[in-house]
Design a protein around this motif. Structure first.
Motif, PDB file in Angstrom:
ATOM      1  N   ASP A 214      13.221 -41.242   8.399  1.00  0.00           N
ATOM      2  CA  ASP A 214      13.038 -39.817   8.673  1.00  0.00           C
ATOM      3  C   ASP A 214      14.306 -39.022   8.373  1.00  0.00           C
ATOM      4  O   ASP A 214      14.243 -37.908   7.838  1.00  0.00           O
ATOM      5  CB  ASP A 214      12.644 -39.608  10.139  1.00  0.00           C
ATOM      6  CG  ASP A 214      11.174 -39.894  10.398  1.00  0.00           C
ATOM      7  OD1 ASP A 214      10.389 -39.886   9.438  1.00  0.00           O
ATOM      8  OD2 ASP A 214      10.812 -40.129  11.568  1.00  0.00           O
ATOM      9  N   GLY A 219      12.261 -36.111   7.678  1.00  0.00           N
ATOM     10  CA  GLY A 219      11.190 -36.116   8.673  1.00  0.00           C
ATOM     11  C   GLY A 219      11.695 -35.705  10.048  1.00  0.00           C
ATOM     12  O   GLY A 219      12.868 -35.373  10.242  1.00  0.00           O
ATOM     13  N   ALA A 221      13.015 -36.782  12.883  1.00  0.00           N
ATOM     14  CA  ALA A 221      13.678 -37.939  13.474  1.00  0.00           C
ATOM     15  C   ALA A 221      13.761 -37.827  14.993  1.00  0.00           C
ATOM     16  O   ALA A 221      13.672 -38.834  15.704  1.00  0.00           O
ATOM     17  CB  ALA A 221      15.066 -38.119  12.873  1.00  0.00           C
ATOM     18  N   ARG A 224      10.574 -38.943  16.446  1.00  0.00           N
ATOM     19  CA  ARG A 224      10.451 -40.381  16.247  1.00  0.00           C
ATOM     20  C   ARG A 224      11.271 -41.138  17.296  1.00  0.00           C
ATOM     21  O   ARG A 224      10.803 -42.132  17.863  1.00  0.00           O
ATOM     22  CB  ARG A 224      10.930 -40.747  14.849  1.00  0.00           C
ATOM     23  CG  ARG A 224      10.738 -42.216  14.502  1.00  0.00           C
ATOM     24  CD  ARG A 224       9.358 -42.513  14.002  1.00  0.00           C
ATOM     25  NE  ARG A 224       9.124 -41.903  12.711  1.00  0.00           N
ATOM     26  CZ  ARG A 224       8.002 -42.040  12.022  1.00  0.00           C
ATOM     27  NH1 ARG A 224       7.008 -42.769  12.500  1.00  0.00           N
ATOM     28  NH2 ARG A 224       7.833 -41.435  10.856  1.00  0.00           N
TER      29      ARG A 224
END
Length: 255
Positions: A214, A219, A221, A224
């Motif tokens: 990510d 992305g 992160a 996540r």
């Protein structure tokens, strides 16, 4: 051991080895081999016993790239880079740690495969090259992006503009590879690392791979990290308890 067209897949304990096996052609990848790679990778990806994948080549060579004899036909069919990218992305998306063990030549599509692995360890007599400029081929965006991420834009341009082969010391200095070892020591180092990874928390390794992905790809992160942290309670409890008790951890998480 499983035998495929151009590949061998073997599993020793926690570690799977996928060997490109076309030594008479310096492990050049045929169209059929590029097509087969995602399916071959699916087996160790879903095998709960496998925790690490080592990608290497037979006969003292990693991979000399795509089989040049097939490039014209693939280009006419409009499929000269699509096959390689699908295979590359399947390797990059492999859910467990991947290590490229590089001996001999790692050229063109071979570099494409090596760069899709998490780590690249090379013999000190290995040679590297990204050679589309010799053939009038445009290197795929996915591989070019990975190359720039590893070595930076200037070194990437030098490799792509010149299409020259560079030695392992240059590959190490620029960041194309992570470690260089004498050939007789390379396997011991690679499989020692693989066993180390296999003994760590598999939740932590899976989280790390996704989070760094990510970060690199832009992305989310933070989301996540939060998601993995919510799932890590039992793993963290075992890790802390094992440390305090002076014993090896028996991490419960399984993919």
């Amino acid at each position: 051991m499983e035998i495929f067209n151009g590949f061998e897949l073997s599993v020793d304990g926690d570690v799977a080895t996928l060997r490109i096996n076309r030594p008479a052609k310096r492990n050049a990848m045929t169209a059929a081999m590029w097509r087969a790679l995602p399916t071959i990778l699916a087996s160790p990806a879903t095998d709960p016993a496998v925790r690490v994948l080592v990608l290497t080549g037979a006969g003292g060579t990693f991979c000399s790239g795509a089989d040049i004899s097939e490039i014209a036909g693939l280009a006419e069919a409009g499929d000269d880079t699509g096959l390689t990218v699908v295979a590359e992305e399947a390797l990059a998306g492999f859910p467990k740690p991947t290590i490229a063990m590089i001996e001999g030549f790692c050229v063109g599509g071979g570099c494409q495969l090596a760069m899709a692995c998490d780590l690249r360890l090379a013999a000190d007599d290995a040679r590297f090259g990204i050679t589309p400029a010799r053939l009038g081929v445009v290197y795929p965006l996915s591989a070019t992006r990975r190359l720039v991420g590893l070595v930076g834009p200037s070194a990437a341009k030098l490799l792509l503009y010149s299409a020259d082969l560079v030695d392992a010391a240059t590959a190490l200095r620029t960041g194309l590879v992570d470690e260089v070892h004498p050939p007789r020591e390379l396997g011991e180092r690679v499989y020692g690392l693989a066993r180390t990874f296999a003994g760590r928390s598999q939740l932590t390794l899976a989280a790390t791979k996704e989070i760094i992905g990510d970060i690199v790809e832009g992305g989310d992160a933070e989301a996540r990290v939060r998601d993995w942290q919510r799932r890590s309670g039992a793993e963290r409890s075992e890790g802390v308890a094992a440390f305090l008790e002076g014993r090896a951890a028996r991490f419960p998480w399984r993919r």
